[in-house]
Design a protein around this motif. Structure first.
Motif, PDB file in Angstrom:
ATOM      1  N   LEU A 178      35.816  49.002  48.414  1.00 34.40           N
ATOM      2  CA  LEU A 178      36.910  48.261  47.731  1.00 34.40           C
ATOM      3  C   LEU A 178      37.454  49.258  46.554  1.00 34.40           C
ATOM      4  O   LEU A 178      38.726  49.647  46.268  1.00 34.40           O
ATOM      5  CB  LEU A 178      36.461  47.095  47.166  1.00 34.40           C
ATOM      6  CG  LEU A 178      36.383  46.054  47.780  1.00 34.40           C
ATOM      7  CD1 LEU A 178      35.673  44.603  47.435  1.00 34.40           C
ATOM      8  CD2 LEU A 178      37.555  45.525  49.008  1.00 34.40           C
ATOM      9  N   ILE A 179      36.448  50.254  45.882  1.00 30.73           N
ATOM     10  CA  ILE A 179      36.923  51.174  45.008  1.00 30.73           C
ATOM     11  C   ILE A 179      37.516  52.353  45.529  1.00 30.73           C
ATOM     12  O   ILE A 179      38.693  52.755  45.122  1.00 30.73           O
ATOM     13  CB  ILE A 179      35.519  51.596  44.200  1.00 30.73           C
ATOM     14  CG1 ILE A 179      35.120  50.293  43.336  1.00 30.73           C
ATOM     15  CG2 ILE A 179      36.071  53.119  43.274  1.00 30.73           C
ATOM     16  CD1 ILE A 179      33.543  50.845  42.891  1.00 30.73           C
ATOM     17  N   ASP A 180      37.147  52.786  46.713  1.00 35.69           N
ATOM     18  CA  ASP A 180      37.628  53.771  47.493  1.00 35.69           C
ATOM     19  C   ASP A 180      39.254  53.423  48.066  1.00 35.69           C
ATOM     20  O   ASP A 180      40.010  54.198  48.201  1.00 35.69           O
ATOM     21  CB  ASP A 180      36.968  54.008  48.844  1.00 35.69           C
ATOM     22  CG  ASP A 180      35.582  54.729  48.621  1.00 35.69           C
ATOM     23  OD1 ASP A 180      35.625  55.373  47.311  1.00 35.69           O
ATOM     24  OD2 ASP A 180      34.648  54.877  49.099  1.00 35.69           O
ATOM     25  N   ARG A 181      39.249  51.910  48.154  1.00 38.65           N
ATOM     26  CA  ARG A 181      40.616  51.333  48.563  1.00 38.65           C
ATOM     27  C   ARG A 181      41.583  51.296  47.398  1.00 38.65           C
ATOM     28  O   ARG A 181      42.699  50.713  47.440  1.00 38.65           O
ATOM     29  CB  ARG A 181      40.670  50.246  49.367  1.00 38.65           C
ATOM     30  CG  ARG A 181      39.651  50.151  50.336  1.00 38.65           C
ATOM     31  CD  ARG A 181      40.535  50.838  51.607  1.00 38.65           C
ATOM     32  NE  ARG A 181      39.621  51.083  52.573  1.00 38.65           N
ATOM     33  CZ  ARG A 181      39.972  51.430  54.071  1.00 38.65           C
ATOM     34  NH1 ARG A 181      41.286  51.562  54.073  1.00 38.65           N
ATOM     35  NH2 ARG A 181      39.151  51.834  54.988  1.00 38.65           N
ATOM     36  N   ALA A 186      36.485  49.846  35.929  1.00 34.71           N
ATOM     37  CA  ALA A 186      36.758  49.832  34.312  1.00 34.71           C
ATOM     38  C   ALA A 186      37.869  48.959  34.327  1.00 34.71           C
ATOM     39  O   ALA A 186      37.737  48.043  33.394  1.00 34.71           O
ATOM     40  CB  ALA A 186      36.857  50.973  33.991  1.00 34.71           C
ATOM     41  N   GLU A 187      38.936  48.969  34.820  1.00 35.45           N
ATOM     42  CA  GLU A 187      40.138  48.153  34.509  1.00 35.45           C
ATOM     43  C   GLU A 187      39.882  46.777  34.579  1.00 35.45           C
ATOM     44  O   GLU A 187      40.326  45.902  33.745  1.00 35.45           O
ATOM     45  CB  GLU A 187      41.418  48.833  35.200  1.00 35.45           C
ATOM     46  CG  GLU A 187      42.655  48.198  34.507  1.00 35.45           C
ATOM     47  CD  GLU A 187      44.002  48.495  35.860  1.00 35.45           C
ATOM     48  OE1 GLU A 187      44.061  49.682  36.033  1.00 35.45           O
ATOM     49  OE2 GLU A 187      44.787  47.771  35.934  1.00 35.45           O
ATOM     50  N   ALA A 189      36.971  44.914  34.657  1.00 30.27           N
ATOM     51  CA  ALA A 189      36.042  44.754  33.877  1.00 30.27           C
ATOM     52  C   ALA A 189      36.571  44.130  32.488  1.00 30.27           C
ATOM     53  O   ALA A 189      36.432  43.184  31.932  1.00 30.27           O
ATOM     54  CB  ALA A 189      34.982  45.624  33.823  1.00 30.27           C
ATOM     55  N   ILE A 190      37.587  45.307  32.115  1.00 29.95           N
ATOM     56  CA  ILE A 190      38.525  44.824  30.963  1.00 29.95           C
ATOM     57  C   ILE A 190      39.154  43.789  31.027  1.00 29.95           C
ATOM     58  O   ILE A 190      39.241  42.820  30.249  1.00 29.95           O
ATOM     59  CB  ILE A 190      39.288  46.144  30.364  1.00 29.95           C
ATOM     60  CG1 ILE A 190      38.420  47.229  29.932  1.00 29.95           C
ATOM     61  CG2 ILE A 190      40.326  45.814  29.504  1.00 29.95           C
ATOM     62  CD1 ILE A 190      39.188  48.708  29.510  1.00 29.95           C
ATOM     63  N   ARG A 191      39.948  43.658  32.136  1.00 29.62           N
ATOM     64  CA  ARG A 191      40.731  42.373  32.413  1.00 29.62           C
ATOM     65  C   ARG A 191      40.191  41.096  32.490  1.00 29.62           C
ATOM     66  O   ARG A 191      40.441  40.033  31.781  1.00 29.62           O
ATOM     67  CB  ARG A 191      41.585  42.554  33.645  1.00 29.62           C
ATOM     68  CG  ARG A 191      42.766  43.687  33.892  1.00 29.62           C
ATOM     69  CD  ARG A 191      43.709  43.811  32.473  1.00 29.62           C
ATOM     70  NE  ARG A 191      44.508  42.773  32.182  1.00 29.62           N
ATOM     71  CZ  ARG A 191      45.832  42.802  32.771  1.00 29.62           C
ATOM     72  NH1 ARG A 191      46.234  43.967  33.335  1.00 29.62           N
ATOM     73  NH2 ARG A 191      46.637  41.841  32.461  1.00 29.62           N
ATOM     74  N   LEU A 192      38.804  41.076  32.811  1.00 34.80           N
ATOM     75  CA  LEU A 192      37.896  39.867  32.877  1.00 34.80           C
ATOM     76  C   LEU A 192      37.195  39.545  31.864  1.00 34.80           C
ATOM     77  O   LEU A 192      37.031  38.466  31.480  1.00 34.80           O
ATOM     78  CB  LEU A 192      36.985  40.087  34.196  1.00 34.80           C
ATOM     79  CG  LEU A 192      37.431  40.022  35.776  1.00 34.80           C
ATOM     80  CD1 LEU A 192      36.326  40.398  36.659  1.00 34.80           C
ATOM     81  CD2 LEU A 192      38.247  38.908  35.780  1.00 34.80           C
ATOM     82  N   TYR A 193      36.602  40.556  31.108  1.00 33.32           N
ATOM     83  CA  TYR A 193      35.679  40.151  29.991  1.00 33.32           C
ATOM     84  C   TYR A 193      36.291  40.747  28.729  1.00 33.32           C
ATOM     85  O   TYR A 193      35.584  40.347  27.740  1.00 33.32           O
ATOM     86  CB  TYR A 193      34.544  41.103  30.459  1.00 33.32           C
ATOM     87  CG  TYR A 193      33.794  40.732  31.626  1.00 33.32           C
ATOM     88  CD1 TYR A 193      33.438  39.359  31.999  1.00 33.32           C
ATOM     89  CD2 TYR A 193      33.778  41.767  32.629  1.00 33.32           C
ATOM     90  CE1 TYR A 193      32.866  38.930  33.222  1.00 33.32           C
ATOM     91  CE2 TYR A 193      33.041  41.198  33.885  1.00 33.32           C
ATOM     92  CZ  TYR A 193      32.949  40.044  34.153  1.00 33.32           C
ATOM     93  OH  TYR A 193      32.468  39.683  35.423  1.00 33.32           O
ATOM     94  N   GLU A 194      37.345  41.533  28.527  1.00 40.81           N
ATOM     95  CA  GLU A 194      37.688  42.117  27.137  1.00 40.81           C
ATOM     96  C   GLU A 194      39.330  42.188  26.966  1.00 40.81           C
ATOM     97  O   GLU A 194      39.860  42.819  26.551  1.00 40.81           O
ATOM     98  CB  GLU A 194      37.246  43.529  27.237  1.00 40.81           C
ATOM     99  CG  GLU A 194      35.612  43.480  27.011  1.00 40.81           C
ATOM    100  CD  GLU A 194      35.273  44.998  27.111  1.00 40.81           C
ATOM    101  OE1 GLU A 194      35.698  45.814  27.276  1.00 40.81           O
ATOM    102  OE2 GLU A 194      34.067  45.152  27.245  1.00 40.81           O
ATOM    103  N   SER A 195      39.631  41.149  27.652  1.00 43.05           N
ATOM    104  CA  SER A 195      41.049  40.259  27.424  1.00 43.05           C
ATOM    105  C   SER A 195      41.556  39.214  26.747  1.00 43.05           C
ATOM    106  O   SER A 195      42.339  38.822  27.176  1.00 43.05           O
ATOM    107  CB  SER A 195      41.843  40.944  28.685  1.00 43.05           C
ATOM    108  OG  SER A 195      41.883  42.237  29.122  1.00 43.05           O
TER     109      SER A 195
END
Ligand SMILES: [Mn+2]
Length: 319
Positions: A178-181, A186-187, A189-195
């Protein structure tokens, strides 16, 4: 993981689909719904994506979230084949009074009933998103960046971003693709845990102040709660509590973390999280709920003290 041919074959053979998932949707429900909707649309199908509660604001970053509708005015469900994701009973999706052409279930939760004309249940799968990933591939559809972000989010939420014991090498291989796609870990994770909105953080602080530690002979339980008043005073809603049940599990000798939240006066929803020592699926089922071994929940009525004491009685029996 092998996708049953009866699922892939049925989807290839039909044109109209109604994708739905459970009330109070979280990342797995939403990401699975949106990515499968995009894949079926890419195959030229007519697709409705539905969630009775819509998309909570914390998931507003999901690409193509606008595909999910929460009103059914003017839609005749009878012409569609239902694809029920991340749950396995129509009541969980608030669809018990709707008729469908056929009903398919794709889920990783244990089932109590055998709803569905075609069922694909993988209790060992870490997320419905992993199943949908394999299904999209089996259907021969190219995984786009939009699908990848949705699927990566789905898998992140259900594995605690690859920390829970449902995380396997296979999970990481799927995530890697999925990362390759185009999914950006990082983005996301920020949206899920630090926003977080400030109000949400304030609610968390209030909840943590309610912490109670209870020692049973066999396990240590941490209980927190949120009352309707606390929601009101902080200007927050039920959707803001996502993931809150995991916080008390951070304490080193806690085996079970329970968060009770008041949904209506004297009506509570309990989310339980474990570390492997107690079978919470069993505990929840004794209280009329369900879930997985380390993540389960139930609903209860009565005073807070009453709900807690019933829970503790059951925990004493099962651990
Ligand atoms: Mn799930």
């Amino acid at each position: 993981m092998t996708v049953p041919e009866k699922i892939a074959g049925f989807i290839r053979s039909q044109d109209h689909f109604f994708i739905a998932s459970h009330i109070n949707p979280e990342g797995d429900a939403l990401g699975s719904t949106i990515s499968l909707c995009l894949a079926l649309k890419a195959m030229g199908k007519d697709v409705v994506a539905y969630n009775v509660d819509g998309v909570p604001y914390i998931y507003e970053f999901l690409p193509r979230r606008e595909l999910i509708i929460s009103e059914l005015d003017g839609i005749d469900t009878n012409k569609y084949n239902l694809l029920l994701l991340d749950c396995n009973e129509p009541e969980r999706a608030s669809l018990e009074n709707k008729g469908f052409k056929n009903s398919l279930v794709i889920d990783h939760h244990l089932t109590r009933k055998d709803f569905g004309d075609i069922r694909w249940i993988e209790p060992g799968a870490p997320a419905t998103g992993v199943m949908v990933y394999h299904l999209i591939k089996a259907l021969g559809v190219e995984i786009t960046k939009e699908m990848a972000v949705n699927l990566y989010t789905a898998i992140s939420i259900d594995t605690g971003t690859f920390r829970y014991d449902n995380t396997t090498s296979e999970t990481l291989r799927v995530a890697a693709e999925l990362i390759d796609r185009g999914a950006d870990p990082a983005e996301i994770a920020i949206r899920l845990y630090e926003s977080w909105r400030y109000n949400r953080f304030e609610l968390l602080v209030r909840m943590l102040k309610t912490l109670e530690m209870i020692d049973l002979s066999c396990c240590r339980v941490a209980i927190t709660h949120i009352t309707l008043n606390m929601f009101r005073e902080t200007g927050t809603t039920q959707a803001d509590t996502e993931n809150f049940s995991n916080f008390a599990r951070m304490i080193e000798d806690v085996d079970v973390s329970v968060m009770l939240r008041e949904t209506e006066p004297l009506k509570w929803k309990a989310s339980m999280r474990g570390k492997g020592r107690v079978n919470l699926a069993l505990v929840a089922s004794r209280l009329g709920g369900g879930g997985h071994k380390n993540a389960a929940g139930f609903k209860a009525e009565g005073s807070l003290e009453n709900v807690k004491s019933r829970l503790i009685e059951v925990l004493k029996k099962d651990c």
